[in-house]
Structure formats: structure tokens, C-alpha cells
Design a protein around this motif. Structure first.
Motif, short mmCIF file in Angstrom:
data_model
loop_
_atom_site.label_atom_id
_atom_site.label_comp_id
_atom_site.label_asym_id
_atom_site.label_seq_id
_atom_site.Cartn_x
_atom_site.Cartn_y
_atom_site.Cartn_z
N SER A 4 0.85 -1.28 0.02
CA SER A 4 0.07 0.01 -0.07
C SER A 4 0.75 1.42 -0.01
CB SER A 4 -1.00 -0.01 1.29
OG SER A 4 -0.12 0.27 2.53
N ARG A 5 1.94 1.19 0.34
CA ARG A 5 3.07 2.35 0.26
C ARG A 5 4.02 2.19 -0.59
NH1 ARG A 5 2.70 2.51 6.91
NH2 ARG A 5 0.58 3.04 7.00
N LEU A 6 4.01 1.48 -1.53
CA LEU A 6 5.00 1.22 -2.68
C LEU A 6 5.81 2.53 -3.33
CD1 LEU A 6 4.36 -2.15 -4.41
CD2 LEU A 6 6.32 -1.76 -2.97
N ARG A 7 4.68 3.50 -3.48
CA ARG A 7 4.92 4.83 -4.13
C ARG A 7 5.58 5.69 -3.18
NH1 ARG A 7 -0.53 6.65 -5.26
NH2 ARG A 7 -1.10 4.61 -4.12
N MET A 8 5.61 5.35 -1.95
CA MET A 8 6.34 6.28 -0.99
C MET A 8 7.81 5.70 -0.22
SD MET A 8 2.94 7.30 1.53
CE MET A 8 2.44 5.68 1.53
N LEU A 9 8.06 4.54 -0.86
CA LEU A 9 9.16 3.53 0.06
C LEU A 9 10.41 3.48 -0.91
CD1 LEU A 9 7.31 1.12 2.07
CD2 LEU A 9 8.31 3.36 2.99
N PRO A 10 11.55 3.71 -0.63
CA PRO A 10 12.66 3.29 -1.34
C PRO A 10 12.62 1.77 -1.81
CG PRO A 10 13.56 4.45 0.55
CD PRO A 10 11.95 4.31 0.61
N ALA A 11 12.93 1.67 -2.94
CA ALA A 11 13.09 0.16 -3.36
C ALA A 11 13.97 -0.88 -2.45
CB ALA A 11 13.72 -0.05 -4.66
N HIS B 91 4.84 -3.31 -9.79
CA HIS B 91 5.26 -2.01 -9.57
C HIS B 91 6.63 -1.56 -10.04
CE1 HIS B 91 5.67 1.70 -7.26
NE2 HIS B 91 6.83 1.53 -6.80
N ARG B 92 7.48 -2.42 -9.71
CA ARG B 92 8.53 -2.31 -10.40
C ARG B 92 8.72 -2.21 -11.90
NH1 ARG B 92 12.24 -4.76 -5.98
NH2 ARG B 92 11.73 -3.23 -4.30
N ALA B 93 8.26 -3.00 -12.62
CA ALA B 93 7.93 -2.96 -14.08
C ALA B 93 7.35 -1.59 -14.40
CB ALA B 93 7.34 -4.35 -14.39
N ARG B 94 6.35 -1.22 -14.00
CA ARG B 94 5.62 0.15 -14.22
C ARG B 94 6.38 1.04 -13.92
NH1 ARG B 94 1.12 -2.22 -11.77
NH2 ARG B 94 1.54 -1.02 -9.75
N SER B 95 7.33 1.31 -12.82
CA SER B 95 7.96 2.37 -12.44
C SER B 95 9.40 2.44 -13.12
CB SER B 95 8.04 2.55 -10.90
OG SER B 95 8.70 1.43 -10.17
N GLY B 96 9.78 1.29 -13.68
CA GLY B 96 11.05 1.14 -14.07
C GLY B 96 12.25 0.96 -13.12
N GLU B 97 11.70 0.40 -11.72
CA GLU B 97 12.92 0.36 -10.69
C GLU B 97 13.19 -1.07 -11.08
OE1 GLU B 97 10.87 0.21 -7.03
OE2 GLU B 97 10.46 2.18 -7.14
N PRO B 98 14.75 -1.43 -10.75
CA PRO B 98 15.28 -2.78 -10.77
C PRO B 98 14.64 -3.65 -9.95
CG PRO B 98 16.83 -1.27 -9.66
CD PRO B 98 15.43 -0.45 -10.04
N SER B 99 14.42 -4.79 -10.39
CA SER B 99 13.73 -5.97 -9.64
C SER B 99 14.76 -6.64 -8.66
CB SER B 99 13.32 -7.13 -10.57
OG SER B 99 12.23 -6.49 -11.36
#
Length: 194
Positions: A143-150, A186-194
Motif C-alpha cells: 500500500s506504500r510502494l510509491r512512498m518507499l525506496p526500493a 510496481h517495479r515494472a511500471r516504475s522502471g525500478e530494478p527488480s
């Protein structure tokens, strides 16, 4: 106010009768017969409570409800409440029916003081296993993925995985799978490394 926050599931209905199921941390006002909700703006739960004046608080151990709600799986078996116009989870071990008694607006999280008008037990509480607690914590992370660092998410997920590996039953494995999938999406949409 008691600052202890309890993880529960709040069920509401819209004025047209559409049900809504949402995990929510709540506070009990001991001795006052009140429950304090602080839903974020905007939220369907907040809109429904302000429109109807009612909600049901559900105590559950099936943590798939927590994980499901934060990963797009909000359809759970529901039954009518007894004293308010509303619904509760069929899987609730206990539920409280609530009426809006007072509200304090806030730009981010209004405070809703809810009077308990009815409560009922439906099944005994068998206790929690560590995997159930891990699923609840994992659902909060999602629920907080957009607020937390990977890196923080990765560290917490790795730690929670230990409890899943050691104590999870089929329900917790299913719920954990939804959480892992949600993090990957979420990572795929945001471009964060998995």
C-alpha cells in the motif's frame, strides 16, 4: 486516545448499496465504546462513511483479505449487518457495527469517531502464526510502494519471507504470492530494478 493501532478490515457501502472492503489500522477508545478511524483522502471508505454514517469493523485471521484488497482482489463473501444498513465479511471472527459520532476534517487524514452500536462473535480466535503477521506487513508495504525506496522494500520483504518459509499454510502462501507479484508489477511500471 489509545495510540495502539490494530489492523482490521473495514466494510462500508455507498449510498447506492455498492460494498467496499478495505484493510485499515484503527484505534479503540477504551471505556468510551468508540473506534477511531483515520482514512486517507481521497478514499472510498471515507466517502461511504460520510455519506451513510455507518461502517462495520471486521476482525479476521484470513490474511488473504488484507493482501487481496491491496492487490486488486476486493471481492470477498459478505453478509448483511444486524443493526446498521451495511455488510460485514462472512469470514469475520468478530465484527462491530459502527455509527459516525463525530468527525474532524483534515487535509490528509480526517479523524472519524465511530460509536459501537452492535458487536458479535462468530468463531473462536485460534491465534496468529508468524506468516499471517508477515502477510499483513507485506500488504502494508504494497500500500506504500510509491512512498518507499526500493531498497527498504527489498530488505523488509526478505525479512518477512523468513516467516512465510517457516510458518505459512496454503492461505498465507497464496496471499504472499499476490504481494510478491504486486511488488514486481510496481517495479515494472516504475522502471525500478527488480
Amino acid at each position: 486516545m489509545n495510540d495502539v493501532i490494530f489492523e482490521t478490515v473495514v466494510t462500508t457501502v455507498s449510498p447506492d448499496g455498492t460494498p467496499h472492503v478495505a484493510p485499515m489500522g484503527i484505534r479503540y477508545r477504551e471505556g468510551e465504546g468508540e473506534v477511531v478511524l483515520m482514512p486517507f483522502k481521497p478514499s472510498t471508505t471515507l466517502d461511504n462513511i460520510l455519506a451513510t454514517g455507518h461502517a462495520a469493523l471486521n476482525i479476521v485471521v484470513d490474511t488473504r483479505v488484507f493482501a487481496g484488497c491491496v492487490t486488486g482482489r476486493r471481492t470477498w463473501p459478505l453478509v448483511p449487518t444486524q443493526r446498521i444498513e451495511g455488510i460485514r465479511l462472512a469470514s469475520a471472527l468478530r465484527h462491530l457495527e459502527l455509527r459516525l459520532a463525530d468527525q474532524q476534517d483534515d487535509d490528509q487524514r480526517p479523524v472519524l469517531r465511530m460509536a459501537v452500536v452492535h458487536e458479535a462473535d462468530h468463531a473462536p480466535f485460534p491465534g496468529f502464526n508468524r506468516a499471517q503477521a508477515a502477510v499483513v506487513e507485506g500488504a502494508i508495504l504494497v500500500s506504500r510502494l510509491r512512498m518507499l525506496p526500493a531498497a527498504k522494500v527489498d530488505a523488509e520483504m526478505a525479512y518477512l519471507q523468513i516467516a512465510i518459509d517457516k510458518t505459512a499454510g496454503p492461505n498465507e502462501h497464496e496471499a504472499w504470492g499476490w504481494i510478491v507479484e504486486a511488488v514486481a508489477k510496481h517495479r515494472a511500471r516504475s522502471g525500478e530494478p527488480s
